[in-house]
Design a protein around this motif. Structure first.
Motif, mmCIF file in Angstrom:
data_model
loop_
_atom_site.group_PDB
_atom_site.id
_atom_site.type_symbol
_atom_site.label_atom_id
_atom_site.label_comp_id
_atom_site.label_asym_id
_atom_site.label_seq_id
_atom_site.Cartn_x
_atom_site.Cartn_y
_atom_site.Cartn_z
ATOM 1 N N ARG A 28 0.889 -1.282 -0.030
ATOM 2 C CA ARG A 28 0.145 -0.085 -0.124
ATOM 3 C C ARG A 28 0.796 1.120 0.096
ATOM 4 N N LEU A 35 1.050 4.293 -2.893
ATOM 5 C CA LEU A 35 0.809 5.531 -2.603
ATOM 6 C C LEU A 35 2.095 6.129 -3.063
ATOM 7 N N SER A 87 1.880 6.473 -6.733
ATOM 8 C CA SER A 87 0.554 7.102 -7.362
ATOM 9 C C SER A 87 -0.202 6.052 -8.049
#
Lengths: 187, 187
Positions: free
Chosen positions: B39, B43, B46
């Motif tokens: 995750r 992030l 992007s």
């Protein structure tokens, strides 16, 4: 032979009491007066027009419907004999058609037919097990669809009933369907 | 064997490019790191979560749908291959169930299945000629129904295609249907 007004209005009242579904046209034929006269007579006697009379009759019958809430029936029920048959009408409006061609979407026809098949089952639980729908002609924006449901098979031991539902627009047959309904109680 | 962060993020990017529908769990297995690490990597890079990636892919495919307006499809399309197959999800909410028992009404399931069958037809006119639906288990309030449509028969000379649509709630098979679709052009 013409009757005087009082006689005619009494006769009109009697006929409608026996057959609440009679049209103004048939009344005018039976009483040998114009449709306008029939309308004026009804007005004076406070007898509502056919459509309203149908509604009143259906409302009484609808109170006995067990399998769903009456406002969950898609379309307007105009006649229902629990455990036997039912009739509803559904007006095809803008929100029921494909924007590209104005043809009524299948799931609205399915909804009218299926909810009538549920309503006719005289049980507090009625679930659709199978459905078969044949779309014979497209219904279009502005059409009034009359659906007629009839229980055609009953198997109490498996708690299943088969309901046939036919759809019509101005007497043209537009869909035929069968719904195999499961119900809770063995009756 | 663990990789360093830069290597791992490059690898992660490559995997998602090839298979945009891979879950974070599968990524964590393939790259031998925790889901939390995946995750964080996403992030930093992007890369949106799976649900969002699915939506992006489907949006591009949906632009090619001809047979109806995309907002006329009941449910959310998450994958569509025109003239072949499609998948949609439909969340059962209060307005879709019978008030008495919380069971989803048949016409909403029909609507999800039927509109997916229409959408998969690569033609500007696609009409349902016949439908067969077997309801295997009731869907309930709060259920997420996944419908998978697949064209299983194609008869160009009569301009008919048969679409099979199966519905699942958490991998349980809840309905199976076939829709015989008529389309305008001979292809």
């Amino acid at each position: 032979m013409r009757r005087n007004k009082k006689d005619r209005q009494k006769k009109l009242k009697d006929i409608i009491e026996v057959n609440p579904f009679i049209t103004d046209e048939d009344l005018s034929n039976q009483l040998s007066v114009s449709i306008q006269t029939i309308r004026l007579d009804r007005l004076e006697l406070s007898i509502p027009e056919l459509r309203e009379r149908i509604k009143n009759v259906a409302t009484q019958q609808l109170e006995d419907v067990k399998s769903l809430r009456v406002d969950e029936i898609i379309g307007e029920v105009i006649d229902i004999q629990l455990n036997d048959s039912a009739i509803s009408i559904f007006d095809v409006k803008q929100e029921h058609v494909f924007s590209r061609n104005g043809i009524a979407r299948g799931h609205h026809l399915f909804a009218q037919a299926n909810s009538l098949a549920v309503a006719v089952i005289n049980d507090d639980l009625a679930l659709t097990a199978k459905s078969n729908l044949v779309f014979l002609k497209p219904a279009k924006l502005g059409d009034r669809i009359v659906a007629k449901a009839k229980i055609i098979e009953d198997e109490p031991e498996t708690r299943r009933k088969t309901v046939e539902v036919n759809g019509f627009v101005e007497n043209e047959h537009i869909f035929e369907g069968t719904f195999e309904m499961y119900h809770r109680s063995q009756q």
